[in-house]
Design a protein around this motif. Structure first.
Motif, PDB file in Angstrom:
ATOM      1  N   ALA A  80       0.828  -1.210   0.000  1.00 34.85           N
ATOM      2  CA  ALA A  80       0.000   0.000   0.000  1.00 34.85           C
ATOM      3  C   ALA A  80       0.862   1.259   0.000  1.00 34.85           C
ATOM      4  CB  ALA A  80      -0.944  -0.007   1.213  1.00 34.85           C
ATOM      5  N   VAL A  81       1.991   1.229   0.700  1.00 38.01           N
ATOM      6  CA  VAL A  81       2.909   2.380   0.711  1.00 38.01           C
ATOM      7  C   VAL A  81       3.436   2.632  -0.705  1.00 38.01           C
ATOM      8  CG1 VAL A  81       5.174   3.189   1.489  1.00 38.01           C
ATOM      9  CG2 VAL A  81       3.573   2.193   3.124  1.00 38.01           C
ATOM     10  N   ALA A  82       3.813   1.560  -1.405  1.00 41.93           N
ATOM     11  CA  ALA A  82       4.316   1.709  -2.770  1.00 41.93           C
ATOM     12  C   ALA A  82       3.241   2.237  -3.707  1.00 41.93           C
ATOM     13  CB  ALA A  82       4.836   0.363  -3.277  1.00 41.93           C
ATOM     14  N   LEU A  83       2.002   1.862  -3.439  1.00 41.55           N
ATOM     15  CA  LEU A  83       0.901   2.234  -4.343  1.00 41.55           C
ATOM     16  C   LEU A  83       0.437   3.669  -4.141  1.00 41.55           C
ATOM     17  CD1 LEU A  83      -0.896   0.912  -6.548  1.00 41.55           C
ATOM     18  CD2 LEU A  83      -2.544   0.416  -4.728  1.00 41.55           C
ATOM     19  N   VAL A  84       0.238   4.100  -2.887  1.00 41.21           N
ATOM     20  CA  VAL A  84      -0.358   5.423  -2.645  1.00 41.21           C
ATOM     21  C   VAL A  84       0.395   6.268  -1.620  1.00 41.21           C
ATOM     22  CG1 VAL A  84      -2.693   4.692  -3.286  1.00 41.21           C
ATOM     23  CG2 VAL A  84      -1.941   4.455  -0.898  1.00 41.21           C
ATOM     24  N   GLY A  85       1.539   5.792  -1.102  1.00 37.23           N
ATOM     25  CA  GLY A  85       2.261   6.546  -0.082  1.00 37.23           C
ATOM     26  C   GLY A  85       2.800   7.868  -0.563  1.00 37.23           C
ATOM     27  N   TRP A  86       2.969   8.029  -1.894  1.00 37.56           N
ATOM     28  CA  TRP A  86       3.511   9.262  -2.467  1.00 37.56           C
ATOM     29  C   TRP A  86       2.482  10.390  -2.525  1.00 37.56           C
ATOM     30  CZ3 TRP A  86       0.667  10.584  -6.724  1.00 37.56           C
ATOM     31  CH2 TRP A  86      -0.072   9.557  -7.317  1.00 37.56           C
ATOM     32  N   MET A  87       1.199  10.078  -2.290  1.00 38.85           N
ATOM     33  CA  MET A  87       0.154  11.093  -2.355  1.00 38.85           C
ATOM     34  C   MET A  87       0.211  11.978  -1.106  1.00 38.85           C
ATOM     35  SD  MET A  87      -2.888   8.546  -3.715  1.00 38.85           S
ATOM     36  CE  MET A  87      -4.141   9.815  -3.824  1.00 38.85           C
ATOM     37  N   ARG A  88      -0.393  13.176  -1.178  1.00 37.40           N
ATOM     38  CA  ARG A  88      -0.449  14.050   0.000  1.00 37.40           C
ATOM     39  C   ARG A  88      -1.288  13.371   1.070  1.00 37.40           C
ATOM     40  NH1 ARG A  88      -1.479  20.291  -1.511  1.00 37.40           N
ATOM     41  NH2 ARG A  88      -0.995  20.421   0.720  1.00 37.40           N
ATOM     42  N   GLY A  89      -0.762  13.392   2.316  1.00 37.45           N
ATOM     43  CA  GLY A  89      -1.433  12.628   3.367  1.00 37.45           C
ATOM     44  C   GLY A  89      -1.266  11.139   3.127  1.00 37.45           C
ATOM     45  N   GLY A  90      -0.102  10.771   2.596  1.00 37.78           N
ATOM     46  CA  GLY A  90       0.140   9.419   2.085  1.00 37.78           C
ATOM     47  C   GLY A  90      -0.258   8.286   2.997  1.00 37.78           C
ATOM     48  N   LEU A  91       0.141   8.328   4.275  1.00 41.33           N
ATOM     49  CA  LEU A  91      -0.134   7.202   5.153  1.00 41.33           C
ATOM     50  C   LEU A  91      -1.619   7.073   5.489  1.00 41.33           C
ATOM     51  CD1 LEU A  91       2.877   6.984   7.634  1.00 41.33           C
ATOM     52  CD2 LEU A  91       2.439   5.734   5.526  1.00 41.33           C
ATOM     53  N   GLY A  92      -2.365   8.183   5.361  1.00 39.10           N
ATOM     54  CA  GLY A  92      -3.816   8.080   5.499  1.00 39.10           C
ATOM     55  C   GLY A  92      -4.403   7.242   4.372  1.00 39.10           C
ATOM     56  N   HIS A  93      -3.922   7.480   3.133  1.00 37.06           N
ATOM     57  CA  HIS A  93      -4.355   6.683   1.987  1.00 37.06           C
ATOM     58  C   HIS A  93      -3.884   5.236   2.122  1.00 37.06           C
ATOM     59  CE1 HIS A  93      -5.903  10.155  -0.156  1.00 37.06           C
ATOM     60  NE2 HIS A  93      -4.750  10.791   0.005  1.00 37.06           N
ATOM     61  N   PHE A 182     -14.787   7.697  -0.913  1.00 34.17           N
ATOM     62  CA  PHE A 182     -15.226   8.736   0.026  1.00 34.17           C
ATOM     63  C   PHE A 182     -14.177   8.960   1.106  1.00 34.17           C
ATOM     64  CE2 PHE A 182     -19.573  10.321  -0.541  1.00 34.17           C
ATOM     65  CZ  PHE A 182     -19.990   9.564  -1.620  1.00 34.17           C
ATOM     66  N   MET A 183     -13.589   7.870   1.614  1.00 31.24           N
ATOM     67  CA  MET A 183     -12.591   8.007   2.674  1.00 31.24           C
ATOM     68  C   MET A 183     -11.306   8.642   2.154  1.00 31.24           C
ATOM     69  SD  MET A 183     -12.989   4.431   4.750  1.00 31.24           S
ATOM     70  CE  MET A 183     -14.615   3.807   5.183  1.00 31.24           C
ATOM     71  N   MET A 184     -10.880   8.255   0.948  1.00 30.39           N
ATOM     72  CA  MET A 184      -9.673   8.845   0.382  1.00 30.39           C
ATOM     73  C   MET A 184      -9.883  10.328   0.096  1.00 30.39           C
ATOM     74  SD  MET A 184      -8.178   5.784  -2.053  1.00 30.39           S
ATOM     75  CE  MET A 184      -6.575   6.578  -2.264  1.00 30.39           C
ATOM     76  N   ALA A 185     -11.094  10.700  -0.308  1.00 29.80           N
ATOM     77  CA  ALA A 185     -11.403  12.119  -0.513  1.00 29.80           C
ATOM     78  C   ALA A 185     -11.301  12.885   0.806  1.00 29.80           C
ATOM     79  CB  ALA A 185     -12.798  12.272  -1.113  1.00 29.80           C
ATOM     80  N   THR A 186     -11.713  12.244   1.902  1.00 30.83           N
ATOM     81  CA  THR A 186     -11.627  12.883   3.222  1.00 30.83           C
ATOM     82  C   THR A 186     -10.171  13.080   3.636  1.00 30.83           C
ATOM     83  OG1 THR A 186     -13.704  11.800   3.842  1.00 30.83           O
ATOM     84  CG2 THR A 186     -12.390  12.735   5.621  1.00 30.83           C
ATOM     85  N   VAL A 187      -9.329  12.069   3.381  1.00 32.92           N
ATOM     86  CA  VAL A 187      -7.901  12.216   3.675  1.00 32.92           C
ATOM     87  C   VAL A 187      -7.315  13.359   2.853  1.00 32.92           C
ATOM     88  CG1 VAL A 187      -5.637  11.110   3.474  1.00 32.92           C
ATOM     89  CG2 VAL A 187      -7.570   9.802   4.334  1.00 32.92           C
ATOM     90  N   THR A 188      -7.685  13.446   1.578  1.00 33.06           N
ATOM     91  CA  THR A 188      -7.198  14.529   0.713  1.00 33.06           C
ATOM     92  C   THR A 188      -7.611  15.890   1.264  1.00 33.06           C
ATOM     93  OG1 THR A 188      -7.331  13.077  -1.225  1.00 33.06           O
ATOM     94  CG2 THR A 188      -7.254  15.448  -1.630  1.00 33.06           C
ATOM     95  N   TYR A 189      -8.849  15.991   1.755  1.00 38.61           N
ATOM     96  CA  TYR A 189      -9.325  17.248   2.347  1.00 38.61           C
ATOM     97  C   TYR A 189      -8.464  17.649   3.542  1.00 38.61           C
ATOM     98  CZ  TYR A 189     -12.084  20.233   5.429  1.00 38.61           C
ATOM     99  OH  TYR A 189     -12.485  21.231   6.277  1.00 38.61           O
ATOM    100  N   PHE A 202       7.892  10.037  -4.555  1.00 40.34           N
ATOM    101  CA  PHE A 202       7.300   9.381  -5.716  1.00 40.34           C
ATOM    102  C   PHE A 202       8.378   8.595  -6.448  1.00 40.34           C
ATOM    103  CE2 PHE A 202       6.219   9.183 -10.201  1.00 40.34           C
ATOM    104  CZ  PHE A 202       4.931   8.676 -10.154  1.00 40.34           C
ATOM    105  N   SER A 203       8.055   7.357  -6.786  1.00 40.36           N
ATOM    106  CA  SER A 203       9.029   6.490  -7.451  1.00 40.36           C
ATOM    107  C   SER A 203       8.322   5.674  -8.518  1.00 40.36           C
ATOM    108  CB  SER A 203       9.709   5.573  -6.424  1.00 40.36           C
ATOM    109  OG  SER A 203      10.417   4.537  -7.064  1.00 40.36           O
ATOM    110  N   TRP A 204       8.701   5.904  -9.776  1.00 44.52           N
ATOM    111  CA  TRP A 204       8.101   5.114 -10.850  1.00 44.52           C
ATOM    112  C   TRP A 204       8.360   3.616 -10.674  1.00 44.52           C
ATOM    113  CZ3 TRP A 204       4.269   6.361 -13.638  1.00 44.52           C
ATOM    114  CH2 TRP A 204       4.064   7.674 -14.080  1.00 44.52           C
ATOM    115  N   PRO A 205       9.578   3.203 -10.300  1.00 44.95           N
ATOM    116  CA  PRO A 205       9.791   1.756 -10.106  1.00 44.95           C
ATOM    117  C   PRO A 205       8.879   1.159  -9.033  1.00 44.95           C
ATOM    118  CG  PRO A 205      11.893   2.888 -10.291  1.00 44.95           C
ATOM    119  CD  PRO A 205      10.856   3.950 -10.204  1.00 44.95           C
ATOM    120  N   ALA A 210       4.062  -2.050  -7.845  1.00 47.64           N
ATOM    121  CA  ALA A 210       2.746  -2.245  -7.225  1.00 47.64           C
ATOM    122  C   ALA A 210       1.671  -2.442  -8.282  1.00 47.64           C
ATOM    123  CB  ALA A 210       2.406  -1.049  -6.334  1.00 47.64           C
ATOM    124  N   GLY A 211       1.755  -1.651  -9.375  1.00 48.97           N
ATOM    125  CA  GLY A 211       0.781  -1.808 -10.452  1.00 48.97           C
ATOM    126  C   GLY A 211       0.894  -3.169 -11.115  1.00 48.97           C
TER     127      GLY A 211
END
Length: 468
Positions: A80-93, A182-189, A202-205, A210-211
């Motif tokens: 999950a960290v590899a997939l969405v950890g790079w987003m803002r509020g990463g660990l929430g996602h 809905f939950m990810m939108a709340t984390v983004t907020y 952010f890491s493409w590899p 993960a993809g």
């Protein structure tokens, strides 16, 4: 009727456990009213657990416990960290995506909160997130456990409502995605409000890896289907597919391919009619043992024995509630209490949308005071006849009831997820409750969407031919 309900409420207010309160009030009603011989109490309680679908309960609980000790939770977190950890509020996602994956194996909100919750809350606190935010997002994401299949509440509801458990499992897929968004939108907020950055560069590899794991897992059922079309038997196709997958995973050492395969095997097998939910639960246990003993080698006989005894303890408490609730629900029907409540609700409205609003309020209230299993066992005989009269699909209603009761798990006085996370985070129940309050907004919005857009629930079961 008043004696039965009054006795139950008084015992609950006195702090008597819900199962004992139901059994004692039922016995009192039988002795005073003489409506049936007292031996009926034992007969109906035994009959309440004489059900083949209920065999799935201990096996799903055991699978969740084994996954916890197999090292799967840590690998899911890494994925999950590899997939969405790079987003803002990463660990929430990460928290939310981890729960999506883990829920596909455990089927319970409490297992999710206790298993991944420990890892997630510590990691979020180490990265500077407040304890309250960490607990809030963990509690909200734990409600995904019984919505995304497999699900123990769906097994209980399917048995009580006499509907396809496989259709309920499929019905939970799209609502689970809606809840996740809905939950990810709340984390983004919160991330934008508090100006949080990402928690991992952010890491493409990493993202590509993960993809690729997702592509490999999703290609598995397609490969099986193509092999069957080519003339192989189902069993041979599954063996070849799993063998190929194991070779790929051993060579690349993916973080979560094997864990991601669990929900794919379970949901796919039940959808295609290869096995029943009980057989699926047994398959989940075998898969968990394979991962822990052979693939990851993180299990010992001692840890397996501990997981087994924990399962026995949890199963005993769940089935005791089922037995007590079965006699209580039967007496509600015999005493005409269920019919009286049904008539009253129909006197208020014959509009199914108004009824669903009233049902949501009722179930939310009940879920704050009564255990999920007991609530389903009591409420289904009361509400299902109205549901059928008003033309509401019982599969749709099963999703509505389950989500309401999951929200109830976050509330005092009986919210088990609330108490588990308070213990894990070392917070008072009061502070934990306040931390969870903002997360009721996305949960309630998702509940409204699922209630008033039936196709979110019914489209997939209809498409797969499991519902009309």
């Amino acid at each position: 009727m008043l004696l039965l309900l009054g006795g139950f409420l008084i015992l609950m207010l006195l702090g008597v456990p819900v199962a004992i309160a139901m059994a004692a009030s039922s016995l009192l009603y039988i002795l005073v009213s003489g409506v049936t011989p007292d031996v009926t109490l034992a007969q109906r309680m035994i009959a309440g657990v004489e059900s083949f679908p209920l065999l799935a309960v201990p096996f799903f609980i055991l699978a969740g416990n084994l996954m916890n000790i197999a090292g799967v939770t840590g690998r899911i977190y890494k994925f999950a960290v590899a997939l969405v950890g790079w987003m803002r509020g990463g660990l929430g996602h990460v928290n939310i995506i981890g729960s999506v994956i883990f829920s596909g194996m455990s089927g319970t909100a409490i297992a999710d909160a206790a298993g991944l919750g420990t890892i997630e809350i510590k990691a979020m606190k180490d990265h500077g997130y407040s304890t309250e935010f960490s607990v809030g997002v963990t509690a909200a994401s734990a409600t995904l456990g019984p919505i995304i299949p497999p699900s123990l509440p769906f097994v209980i509801y399917g048995m009580m409502a006499n509907v396809s458990i496989g259709a309920l499992f499929l019905g939970g897929v799209i609502p689970g995605i809606v809840l996740t968004l809905f939950m990810m939108a709340t984390v983004t907020y919160f991330a934008h409000k508090n100006k949080w950055g990402s928690d991992t560069p952010f890491s493409w590899p990493q993202l590509g890896s993960a993809g690729l794991e997702i592509v490999i897992v999703l290609s598995f059922p397609l490969a099986i289907w193509l092999m069957v079309l080519a003339g192989l038997s189902v069993n041979m196709a599954v063996v070849i597919g799993l063998g190929t997958l194991l070779v790929i995973d051993w060579y690349f050492d993916f973080s979560a391919v094997m864990a991601l395969m669990a929900p794919v095997i379970l949901i796919g097998g039940m959808t295609l009619g290869w096995f029943t939910p009980t057989e699926a639960a047994v398959a989940a246990v075998i898969w968990s043992l394979f991962l822990g003993l052979i693939r990851y080698r993180t299990m010992t006989l001692q840890t397996v024995a501990k997981a087994t005894f924990d399962t026995i303890e949890t199963t005993a408490s769940v089935l005791f509630i089922v037995t007590a609730a079965s006699i209580f629900a039967w007496l509600l029907t015999v005493s005409q209490a269920a019919q009286t409540l049904s008539d009253w609700m129909l006197s208020v409205t014959h509009n199914k949308w108004v009824f669903l609003a009233l049902a949501n309020v009722l179930i939310l209230f009940v879920g704050c005071f009564i255990d999920t299993t007991a609530a389903i066992t009591i409420l289904v005989p009361i509400l299902l006849p109205i549901v059928l009269k008003l033309g509401i699909d019982p599969i749709h209603f099963g999703l509505i009831m389950t989500l309401n009761l999951m929200i109830g798990l976050l509330h005092p006085p009986l919210g088990m997820v609330l108490f588990v996370l308070a213990r894990v985070a070392k917070l008072s129940v009061e502070r934990t409750t306040v931390a969870i309050l903002p997360w009721l907004v996305p949960l309630m919005l998702a509940l409204i969407a699922i209630t008033y857009i039936p196709d979110l629930t019914l489209w997939l079961p209809k498409y797969m031919g499991l519902s009309k």
